[in-house]
Enzyme design. Structure first.
Site, PDB file in Angstrom:
ATOM      1  CG  ASP A  36      20.502  41.118  38.198  1.00 30.98           C
ATOM      2  OD1 ASP A  36      21.070  41.515  37.157  1.00 30.98           O
ATOM      3  OD2 ASP A  36      20.794  40.052  38.762  1.00 30.98           O
ATOM      4  CG  ASP A  59      25.839  49.888  38.570  1.00 31.11           C
ATOM      5  OD1 ASP A  59      26.516  49.417  39.518  1.00 31.11           O
ATOM      6  OD2 ASP A  59      26.365  50.309  37.521  1.00 31.11           O
ATOM      7  CB  CYS A  85      24.620  37.285  44.814  1.00 33.87           C
ATOM      8  SG  CYS A  85      23.958  36.299  46.169  1.00 33.87           S
ATOM      9  CE1 TYR A 162      35.478  37.215  40.768  1.00 38.56           C
ATOM     10  CE2 TYR A 162      36.873  35.390  41.452  1.00 38.56           C
ATOM     11  CZ  TYR A 162      35.620  35.965  41.337  1.00 38.56           C
ATOM     12  OH  TYR A 162      34.509  35.308  41.788  1.00 38.56           O
ATOM     13  CB  THR A 197      27.118  30.591  38.361  1.00 43.42           C
ATOM     14  OG1 THR A 197      28.479  30.816  37.926  1.00 43.42           O
ATOM     15  CG2 THR A 197      27.098  30.237  39.833  1.00 43.42           C
TER      16      THR A 197
END
Length: 256
Positions: A36, A59, A85, A162, A197
């Site tokens: 992460d 990254d 994820c 997106y 989330t």
């Protein structure tokens, strides 16, 4: 393939869907490397999960950083599971504005770079490591789970970047499964709907309630634990391959 006794890499594993997945992998007896960009959240995740978890700053578009994360995973045991994820949302940008000004190209490019190119980077680098494993009794060397979105199928107005990036993840899933079949590596993808989330947590409560009410059944936001359960099932089920599974309570997003 069983999680118990193996190691896994979870990108974006310091929060949200990724953290829930890392938690479930540990509960199933696996060891996990969390990759992460947030050191603060990564430290919190490792503090929660204990000695079965390791954090590496990475990254997903950075080959050297991912190599470090994969090295760490291989030190914990045979790397047979990867759940990707990490990603980002997209700014709501129309293709042309009310004054006919074209939408910004750089924002579109950045979302695609992270969500699609980043996914391919994780896929290719992790597959290379998994391919070195001994074949298990069920025929697997390992399995990879990617993350798309229901926006890949019914994106809303302003979601061009997106939706395009997540449709790309869906589009490469079957190709990747076929490509890696000769190495006995399975590839599947989860397409979540409206999930509770941190990204959704920034919305006003009334908007969140409205989204929950729009889900046919169950009438609630999806929980990270719902995602984690499906991700681990995808990893362990030896006959599930090349599939994108919507995890959305049967929602179909409206145009806006």
């Amino acid at each position: 393939m069983q999680i118990d006794g193996t190691s896994a890499l979870v990108t974006g594993g310091a929060s949200g869907l990724g953290l829930a997945t890392a938690r479930r992998i540990v509960e199933h007896g696996g060891r996990v490397v969390i990759a992460d960009i947030s050191e603060e959240q990564g430290a919190k995740a490792v503090a929660e999960l204990g000695s079965a978890a390791t954090f590496v700053v990475a990254d997903i578009t950075d080959e050297a950083a991912l190599a470090e994360a994969l090295d760490a995973a291989e030190q914990l045991g045979p790397l047979r599971a990867v759940v990707h994820c990490a990603g980002r949302g997209g700014d709501r940008t129309r293709i042309i504005g009310k004054d006919r000004t074209p939408g910004a190209l750089d924002t579109f490019t950045e979302v695609v770079r992270i969500n699609l190119i980043g996914t391919y980077n994780v896929l290719r680098l992790s597959a290379s490591r998994i391919a070195a494993n001994e074949e298990l009794d069920d025929g697997d060397r390992g399995a990879i789970v990617l993350t798309a979105s229901v926006a890949a199928f019914d994106g809303q107005i302003g979601q061009t970047s997106y939706s395009a990036s997540k449709a790309g993840v869906h589009g490469l899933t079957l190709v990747a499964a076929r490509d890696l079949a000769s190495w006995q590596i399975r590839v599947n993808t989860i397409a979540p709907g409206v999930m509770d989330t941190p990204m959704l947590g920034r919305l006003r409560e009334d908007i969140r309630d409205g989204l929950a009410a729009s889900v046919p059944h169950p009438k609630r936001l999806g929980q990270p634990a719902d995602f984690a359960r499906l991700a681990v099932d995808m990893l362990e089920n030896p006959y599930l391959n090349g599939q994108t599974v919507r995890l959305d309570g049967a929602i179909r997003m409206a145009p806006r």
